[in-house]
Design a protein around this motif. Sequence first.
Motif, mmCIF file in Angstrom:
data_model
loop_
_atom_site.group_PDB
_atom_site.id
_atom_site.type_symbol
_atom_site.label_atom_id
_atom_site.label_comp_id
_atom_site.label_asym_id
_atom_site.label_seq_id
_atom_site.Cartn_x
_atom_site.Cartn_y
_atom_site.Cartn_z
ATOM 1 N N ILE A 57 0.812 -1.213 0.000
ATOM 2 C CA ILE A 57 0.000 0.000 0.000
ATOM 3 C C ILE A 57 0.850 1.270 0.000
ATOM 4 N N ASP A 58 2.117 1.172 0.470
ATOM 5 C CA ASP A 58 2.976 2.354 0.534
ATOM 6 C C ASP A 58 3.969 2.440 -0.629
ATOM 7 N N PHE A 85 1.895 1.314 -6.684
ATOM 8 C CA PHE A 85 0.493 1.028 -6.407
ATOM 9 C C PHE A 85 -0.289 2.295 -6.075
ATOM 10 N N THR A 86 0.382 3.274 -5.502
ATOM 11 C CA THR A 86 -0.283 4.546 -5.220
ATOM 12 C C THR A 86 -0.788 5.188 -6.508
ATOM 13 N N GLU A 87 0.045 5.163 -7.541
ATOM 14 C CA GLU A 87 -0.345 5.797 -8.807
ATOM 15 C C GLU A 87 -1.446 5.000 -9.512
ATOM 16 N N ILE A 88 -1.386 3.678 -9.445
ATOM 17 C CA ILE A 88 -2.476 2.863 -9.979
ATOM 18 C C ILE A 88 -3.771 3.158 -9.219
ATOM 19 N N VAL A 107 -9.295 5.485 -8.006
ATOM 20 C CA VAL A 107 -10.083 6.329 -7.106
ATOM 21 C C VAL A 107 -10.722 7.489 -7.854
ATOM 22 N N ARG A 108 -9.968 8.127 -8.739
ATOM 23 C CA ARG A 108 -10.546 9.251 -9.494
ATOM 24 C C ARG A 108 -11.686 8.779 -10.393
ATOM 25 N N THR A 141 14.480 5.327 -17.048
ATOM 26 C CA THR A 141 13.541 4.263 -16.728
ATOM 27 C C THR A 141 12.728 3.894 -17.961
ATOM 28 N N VAL A 142 11.922 2.861 -17.827
ATOM 29 C CA VAL A 142 10.928 2.528 -18.842
ATOM 30 C C VAL A 142 9.565 2.868 -18.245
ATOM 31 N N ALA A 143 8.845 3.747 -18.918
ATOM 32 C CA ALA A 143 7.584 4.254 -18.388
ATOM 33 C C ALA A 143 6.452 3.272 -18.649
ATOM 34 N N VAL A 144 5.822 2.822 -17.575
ATOM 35 C CA VAL A 144 4.609 2.010 -17.634
ATOM 36 C C VAL A 144 3.439 2.937 -17.296
ATOM 37 N N PRO A 145 2.347 2.904 -18.058
ATOM 38 C CA PRO A 145 1.234 3.847 -17.835
ATOM 39 C C PRO A 145 0.406 3.459 -16.609
ATOM 40 N N LEU A 146 0.918 3.786 -15.425
ATOM 41 C CA LEU A 146 0.324 3.293 -14.184
ATOM 42 C C LEU A 146 -1.096 3.799 -13.961
ATOM 43 N N THR A 147 -1.287 5.111 -14.111
ATOM 44 C CA THR A 147 -2.625 5.668 -13.902
ATOM 45 C C THR A 147 -3.619 5.070 -14.889
#
Length: 338
Positions: free
Chosen positions: A75-76, A80-83, A88-89, A296-302
Amino acid sequence: MAAAGRVLRLSDVATAAGVSLATASRALNGQAGVGAELAAKVRNVAQELGYVANVHARQLAGGATSVIGLIVHEIDDPFFTEIAGGIVRSALAENLMVQVSHSGRDPMQELREITTLVVQDVDGIIIAGSGYVDPAKEARAKEVLQAYQQRGGRVAVIGRHHLSVDAVLADNVAVGALAGQHLVELGHRDVLVAAGSEQLTTIADRLAGIRSALQKVGVKPTVLHDEFSLEGGAKIASRIGELAQPPTAILALSDLMAIGVLQELRQKGLRVPDDISVMGIDDITVSQSLAPALTTVAVPLTELGEIAFSMVRKPAAAKARRRILPAHLVVRESTTGV
């Protein structure tokens, strides 16, 4: 357990727990009027019996919960926060609440969290985070989720292979290949990979991509495994003195591990990228604010979160849906040529 072919009812849970039907209902739905100890007893009995709430019947009765359950590994962890932010939005836009729980990458704890959400009769369940190479570790969770869906519940997962439900994933083999190719193009041939548990499919897939890219130039990377965390990255970086050939680059399989690597190298007095290059994967928001900023390699988390939410809000399809999202390389200051 109920006899074969018999569907368990809430009254069965109430009888086994020695409480009234109303008390069992309030306990399983987290409503007021039931003491914490008694509520825990009822939930434990429901889990032992394998009780699955009839979500469809409850919705027909006009009692839908307006809650989406989200289970994450850590959870921290900013990953996972960005996912969760995307979920949530999306939920707020539909006036829904999100209940978040944490499995700690423990399959049994994850099963407990799934069962709790099922008996609470949530509107849908989203599970975010890597699955396991061995499908047996998820077999019981798969059974519980299938029963939940058969009764009207909706499920979507992020980054999972084996649960046979709607899924959205990054192409982790391609992600690893992008990272490995970047280091190859910079001339790196002595590469240390800082990896999490080899039991996780995310690790296995990213490693497969990295090895594929490096093998094209005849390079076999050194791979060290530890916790898939900041602390794990730091522990791996602390071991570079033990290696027969010092690496010119460290490729961490998550940005959080890469941050741990950077911290440990700084303590050792090594300069990044002058003495050693460091690279991560995921592109969590903080990566661009580090010193040096992290390649880095960007994964589209949101977007992963948003798509998973949209899946769980759609009616079930005859066959589980599957979306694979592309990633892209983000070159910043932490890597350089040799």
